[in-house]
Motif scaffolding. Structure first.
Motif, PDB file in Angstrom:
ATOM      1  N   ARG A  76      47.972 -22.163   2.945  1.00  0.00           N
ATOM      2  CA  ARG A  76      46.866 -23.005   3.413  1.00  0.00           C
ATOM      3  C   ARG A  76      46.976 -23.256   4.916  1.00  0.00           C
ATOM      4  NH1 ARG A  76      47.147 -27.352  -1.609  1.00  0.00           N
ATOM      5  NH2 ARG A  76      46.026 -26.052  -3.139  1.00  0.00           N
ATOM      6  N   LEU A  77      48.195 -23.473   5.403  1.00  0.00           N
ATOM      7  CA  LEU A  77      48.383 -23.648   6.846  1.00  0.00           C
ATOM      8  C   LEU A  77      47.962 -22.394   7.604  1.00  0.00           C
ATOM      9  CD1 LEU A  77      51.819 -25.486   7.276  1.00  0.00           C
ATOM     10  CD2 LEU A  77      49.539 -26.402   7.684  1.00  0.00           C
ATOM     11  N   LEU A  78      48.337 -21.242   7.070  1.00  0.00           N
ATOM     12  CA  LEU A  78      47.992 -19.970   7.708  1.00  0.00           C
ATOM     13  C   LEU A  78      46.490 -19.817   7.839  1.00  0.00           C
ATOM     14  CD1 LEU A  78      48.907 -17.119   8.679  1.00  0.00           C
ATOM     15  CD2 LEU A  78      48.741 -16.386   6.298  1.00  0.00           C
ATOM     16  N   ILE A  79      45.760 -20.125   6.771  1.00  0.00           N
ATOM     17  CA  ILE A  79      44.305 -19.998   6.810  1.00  0.00           C
ATOM     18  C   ILE A  79      43.693 -21.059   7.726  1.00  0.00           C
ATOM     19  CG2 ILE A  79      42.207 -20.025   5.424  1.00  0.00           C
ATOM     20  CD1 ILE A  79      44.002 -17.610   4.935  1.00  0.00           C
ATOM     21  N   THR A  80      44.223 -22.277   7.656  1.00  0.00           N
ATOM     22  CA  THR A  80      43.666 -23.374   8.458  1.00  0.00           C
ATOM     23  C   THR A  80      43.795 -23.107   9.952  1.00  0.00           C
ATOM     24  OG1 THR A  80      44.205 -24.960   6.715  1.00  0.00           O
ATOM     25  CG2 THR A  80      43.809 -25.847   8.909  1.00  0.00           C
ATOM     26  N   HIS A  81      44.922 -22.511  10.369  1.00  0.00           N
ATOM     27  CA  HIS A  81      45.149 -22.233  11.792  1.00  0.00           C
ATOM     28  C   HIS A  81      44.537 -20.909  12.232  1.00  0.00           C
ATOM     29  CE1 HIS A  81      48.129 -25.444  11.198  1.00  0.00           C
ATOM     30  NE2 HIS A  81      48.075 -25.620  12.509  1.00  0.00           N
ATOM     31  N   LEU A  82      43.804 -20.238  11.333  1.00  0.00           N
ATOM     32  CA  LEU A  82      43.042 -19.033  11.663  1.00  0.00           C
ATOM     33  C   LEU A  82      43.909 -17.893  12.178  1.00  0.00           C
ATOM     34  CD1 LEU A  82      40.066 -20.726  13.576  1.00  0.00           C
ATOM     35  CD2 LEU A  82      40.213 -20.212  11.145  1.00  0.00           C
ATOM     36  N   GLY A  83      45.233 -17.990  11.981  1.00  0.00           N
ATOM     37  CA  GLY A  83      46.108 -16.937  12.481  1.00  0.00           C
ATOM     38  C   GLY A  83      46.142 -16.847  13.992  1.00  0.00           C
ATOM     39  N   LEU A  84      45.844 -17.950  14.687  1.00  0.00           N
ATOM     40  CA  LEU A  84      45.851 -17.942  16.158  1.00  0.00           C
ATOM     41  C   LEU A  84      47.249 -17.620  16.682  1.00  0.00           C
ATOM     42  CD1 LEU A  84      43.616 -21.053  16.860  1.00  0.00           C
ATOM     43  CD2 LEU A  84      43.080 -18.689  17.462  1.00  0.00           C
ATOM     44  N   PRO A  85      47.365 -17.022  17.870  1.00  0.00           N
ATOM     45  CA  PRO A  85      48.682 -16.661  18.411  1.00  0.00           C
ATOM     46  C   PRO A  85      49.603 -17.876  18.512  1.00  0.00           C
ATOM     47  CG  PRO A  85      46.929 -15.655  19.707  1.00  0.00           C
ATOM     48  CD  PRO A  85      46.265 -16.606  18.769  1.00  0.00           C
ATOM     49  N   GLN A  86      50.837 -17.696  18.034  1.00  0.00           N
ATOM     50  CA  GLN A  86      51.898 -18.709  18.156  1.00  0.00           C
ATOM     51  C   GLN A  86      51.572 -20.008  17.428  1.00  0.00           C
ATOM     52  OE1 GLN A  86      52.903 -19.270  22.313  1.00  0.00           O
ATOM     53  NE2 GLN A  86      52.642 -17.095  22.775  1.00  0.00           N
ATOM     54  N   TRP A  87      50.711 -19.970  16.410  1.00  0.00           N
ATOM     55  CA  TRP A  87      50.354 -21.225  15.749  1.00  0.00           C
ATOM     56  C   TRP A  87      51.559 -21.880  15.097  1.00  0.00           C
ATOM     57  CZ3 TRP A  87      51.134 -22.322  10.659  1.00  0.00           C
ATOM     58  CH2 TRP A  87      51.342 -21.261   9.787  1.00  0.00           C
ATOM     59  N   GLN A  88      52.566 -21.104  14.725  1.00  0.00           N
ATOM     60  CA  GLN A  88      53.765 -21.701  14.105  1.00  0.00           C
ATOM     61  C   GLN A  88      54.499 -22.629  15.067  1.00  0.00           C
ATOM     62  OE1 GLN A  88      53.174 -18.397  14.269  1.00  0.00           O
ATOM     63  NE2 GLN A  88      52.977 -17.617  12.177  1.00  0.00           N
ATOM     64  N   TYR A  89      54.324 -22.417  16.376  1.00  0.00           N
ATOM     65  CA  TYR A  89      55.028 -23.256  17.350  1.00  0.00           C
ATOM     66  C   TYR A  89      54.446 -24.665  17.436  1.00  0.00           C
ATOM     67  CZ  TYR A  89      57.904 -19.430  19.095  1.00  0.00           C
ATOM     68  OH  TYR A  89      58.839 -18.423  19.201  1.00  0.00           O
ATOM     69  N   THR A  90      53.300 -24.908  16.809  1.00  0.00           N
ATOM     70  CA  THR A  90      52.805 -26.281  16.760  1.00  0.00           C
ATOM     71  C   THR A  90      53.717 -27.168  15.915  1.00  0.00           C
ATOM     72  OG1 THR A  90      51.376 -25.762  14.867  1.00  0.00           O
ATOM     73  CG2 THR A  90      50.418 -25.541  17.052  1.00  0.00           C
ATOM     74  N   PHE A  91      54.588 -26.567  15.104  1.00  0.00           N
ATOM     75  CA  PHE A  91      55.520 -27.324  14.273  1.00  0.00           C
ATOM     76  C   PHE A  91      56.912 -27.392  14.901  1.00  0.00           C
ATOM     77  CE2 PHE A  91      52.179 -25.817  11.523  1.00  0.00           C
ATOM     78  CZ  PHE A  91      51.907 -26.905  10.717  1.00  0.00           C
ATOM     79  N   THR A  92      57.005 -27.049  16.169  1.00  0.00           N
ATOM     80  CA  THR A  92      58.263 -27.158  16.904  1.00  0.00           C
ATOM     81  C   THR A  92      58.157 -28.296  17.911  1.00  0.00           C
ATOM     82  OG1 THR A  92      57.590 -25.618  18.652  1.00  0.00           O
ATOM     83  CG2 THR A  92      58.574 -24.659  16.662  1.00  0.00           C
ATOM     84  N   SER A  93      59.299 -28.655  18.463  1.00  0.00           N
ATOM     85  CA  SER A  93      59.314 -29.760  19.429  1.00  0.00           C
ATOM     86  C   SER A  93      58.740 -29.346  20.777  1.00  0.00           C
ATOM     87  CB  SER A  93      60.750 -30.261  19.620  1.00  0.00           C
ATOM     88  OG  SER A  93      61.593 -29.203  20.060  1.00  0.00           O
TER      89      SER A  93
END
Length: 241
Positions: free
Chosen positions: A141-158
């Motif tokens: 669900r997170l993957l779809i919500t963030h539209l696969g934008l570049p580096q979206w996983q880094y929004t969950f980093t400090s």
């Protein structure tokens, strides 16, 4: 069977439906399509284990397990325990993230037997772990919500996403990248349209209607004589009747 572990039920159902998933989308800049979004779930054959082999083909080459540091901070309070590159954890790559890191399926407890409980973690390029979700369904669900934008996983980093990626977020997912602002002002992302300003028109000077030109006296007399003659003829006709 090869790794003596069982897939979580939601991920197993996903692979029974489709062997992996990949979706990319582009934007047009100067009439030229540019790849931007990428959503990937590795197929079963590409669900490779991390830390199980040497990084190089040389003998006695270091492995990821050699980077394991027992002095790393473990889970304290609400922070979950981080995965380990050694035999204490089993780690499988779900998404290579276009070289920006790796999204991994992690079995954190392998002794005496592998626990069926899994979590989804993000491993950045500096080999630091960042917790994403407890289940594959939540990650999907997170993957779809963030539209696969570049580096979206880094929004969950400090340290967050790069400035370039933040520009794409501001364009396509402004609420995601500005959650603090959203909590302060609920309607900060609502378009505020003031019709009085948008449709404001300049004060127009009133246009004076031009009077028709005065007819010459001769034409007025002829018109009057014609009218009187018509009236007299009508009166004559009525008297004859």
């Amino acid at each position: 069977q090869k790794n003596s572990c069982i897939l979580p039920e939601d991920l197993k159902n996903f692979y029974l439906m489709t062997d992996g998933f990949q979706m990319t989308w582009s934007v047009k800049t100067d009439d030229t399509p540019m790849p931007l979004g990428s959503m990937v779930i590795n197929s079963v054959s590409k669900l490779c284990r991390l830390g199980g082999s040497s990084m190089y083909t040389l003998p006695n080459a270091p492995t990821l397990a050699d980077l394991e540091d027992d002095t790393d901070e473990e889970g304290n309070g609400d922070k979950p325990e981080k995965p380990h590159f050694d035999s204490r954890s089993l780690i499988f790559e779900l998404d290579p993230c276009n070289g920006n890191g790796k999204v991994c399926l992690v079995y954190k407890h392998t002794k005496p037997v592998v626990s069926p409980d899994t979590e989804i973690w993000f491993l950045d390029r500096a080999l630091y772990w960042h917790f994403l979700t407890k289940t594959f369904t939540a990650y999907y669900r997170l993957l779809i919500t963030h539209l696969g934008l570049p580096q979206w996983q880094y929004t969950f980093t400090s340290y967050g996403v790069s400035p370039q990626a933040k520009q794409w977020f501001n364009m396509y997912k402004p609420i995601t990248i500005n959650t603090a602002l959203l909590s302060e002002e609920a309607d900060s992302f609502v378009n505020k349209l003031d019709p009085n300003k948008v449709f404001k028109s300049k004060n127009k000077t009133p246009v004076m209607k031009k009077k028709p030109p005065c007819q010459p006296a001769g034409s007025q007399k002829s018109h009057t004589s014609m009218t009187s003659s018509k009236t007299s003829s009508l009166a004559g006709n009525s008297s004859r009747k």
